[in-house]
Design an enzyme around this catalytic site. Sequence first.
Site, PDB file in Angstrom:
ATOM      1  CG  ASN A   9      -5.970  11.702   4.165  1.00 10.04           C
ATOM      2  OD1 ASN A   9      -6.151  12.507   4.843  1.00 10.04           O
ATOM      3  ND2 ASN A   9      -6.324  10.226   4.134  1.00 10.04           N
ATOM      4  CE  LYS A  11      -3.087   8.996   5.863  1.00 10.12           C
ATOM      5  NZ  LYS A  11      -2.685   7.620   5.982  1.00 10.12           N
ATOM      6  CG  HIS A  93      -8.244   6.341   5.132  1.00  9.46           C
ATOM      7  ND1 HIS A  93      -7.382   5.783   5.883  1.00  9.46           N
ATOM      8  CD2 HIS A  93      -7.797   6.893   4.295  1.00  9.46           C
ATOM      9  CE1 HIS A  93      -6.156   5.752   5.656  1.00  9.46           C
ATOM     10  NE2 HIS A  93      -6.347   6.590   4.557  1.00  9.46           N
ATOM     11  CD  GLU A  95      -4.704   6.140   8.489  1.00  8.82           C
ATOM     12  OE1 GLU A  95      -5.237   7.405   8.469  1.00  8.82           O
ATOM     13  OE2 GLU A  95      -3.886   5.899   7.794  1.00  8.82           O
ATOM     14  CD  GLU A 165      -5.943   5.531   0.537  1.00  4.25           C
ATOM     15  OE1 GLU A 165      -5.301   6.126   0.110  1.00  4.25           O
ATOM     16  OE2 GLU A 165      -6.304   5.441   1.960  1.00  4.25           O
ATOM     17  N   GLY A 171       1.429   4.314   4.553  1.00  2.82           N
ATOM     18  CA  GLY A 171       2.455   4.953   5.613  1.00  2.82           C
ATOM     19  C   GLY A 171       3.375   3.906   5.806  1.00  2.82           C
ATOM     20  CB  SER A 210       3.739   3.990   0.244  1.00  3.05           C
ATOM     21  OG  SER A 210       3.917   3.822   1.436  1.00  3.05           O
TER      22      SER A 210
HETATM   23  P1  13P Z   1       0.599   7.571   2.481  1.00  2.38           P
HETATM   24  O1  13P Z   1       0.648   8.235   1.222  1.00  2.38           O
HETATM   25  O2  13P Z   1       1.178   7.982   3.788  1.00  2.38           O
HETATM   26  O3  13P Z   1       0.806   6.022   2.499  1.00  2.38           O
HETATM   27  O4  13P Z   1      -1.009   7.381   2.807  1.00  2.38           O
HETATM   28  C1  13P Z   1      -1.935   6.800   1.966  1.00  2.38           C
HETATM   29  C2  13P Z   1      -3.428   7.321   2.362  1.00  2.38           C
HETATM   30  O5  13P Z   1      -3.783   6.870   3.477  1.00  2.38           O
HETATM   31  C3  13P Z   1      -3.947   8.387   1.581  1.00  2.38           C
HETATM   32  O6  13P Z   1      -5.294   8.513   1.973  1.00  2.38           O
END
Ligand code: 13P
Length: 250
Positions: A9, A11, A93, A95, A165, A171, A210
């Site tokens: 992803n 982002k 997601h 976010e 997640e 992150g 992560s």
């Molecule tokens: P990270 O791997 O940066 O923690 O992000 C995970 C994520 O949100 C994947 O959709």
Amino acid sequence: MRRQIIIGNWKMNGSLLSIKSLCESLTKLAHESDVADIAVCVPSIYLPYVQTNLKNICLGVQNVSQYNNGAYTGEISTTMLQDFNCRYVIVGHSERRAFFGETDEDIANKTKQVVQAGLTAIVCVGETLEERTTGNLQSILARQLQVVLNKLSTKELEKLIIAYEPVWAIGTGLAATAHQVQDVHRYLRKIVTNFDEELAKNIKIIYGGSLKPSNASELLSLEDVDGGLIGGASLNGKDFGQIIKQAKKI
Ligand code: 13P
């Protein structure tokens, strides 16, 4: 047995220049792995570029409209995604839930839109740290998943991947422990079992938060983990490649 899938992803990261070099390194590593399916969910605007320049890796995006083509300023439809050979769409997601106010209902509608177009929806569920520490882990996950299960037919649900997640692991560099991940994945599969046993055996439940080369082997080897959804580490071809190599063989 369920074949694993490793999904990047990206982002809202990258530029035409950085994506060009990422595509070059990903094209090389796609040849090295026959263990897992691999996909990258790119910023939609780069979809045509990545479609042309990335071979042997499936394409996805990170969001889609819940509506059909029409007067929805700023939105992108599933039909448009199909023009660029897009196969996967991340839906819900954390976010998007936190920063863009997406509700469980929006997420269920988007999921339906995606699977009815014949694409695969990667539906994200996960709790905040506060929800976990106050003992609400299971009720939050059940609510998030149940809305989607209720909205779709069993046939439509075959085009679903569930991504666990935990918000606190995204992150932060601090992944959930193997014990926490297996516990939640088993619980999510149980919810699907109550809905349809056969579906529960086949549905992929992947982990994100992560995930990196140093913990991939442990987390991807867990019984109910069928792959990973990778943010930060998917922006680095070498790290993403190392994660793919640690996918579980079947
Ligand atoms: P990270 O791997 O940066 O923690 O992000 C995970 C994520 O949100 C994947 O959709």
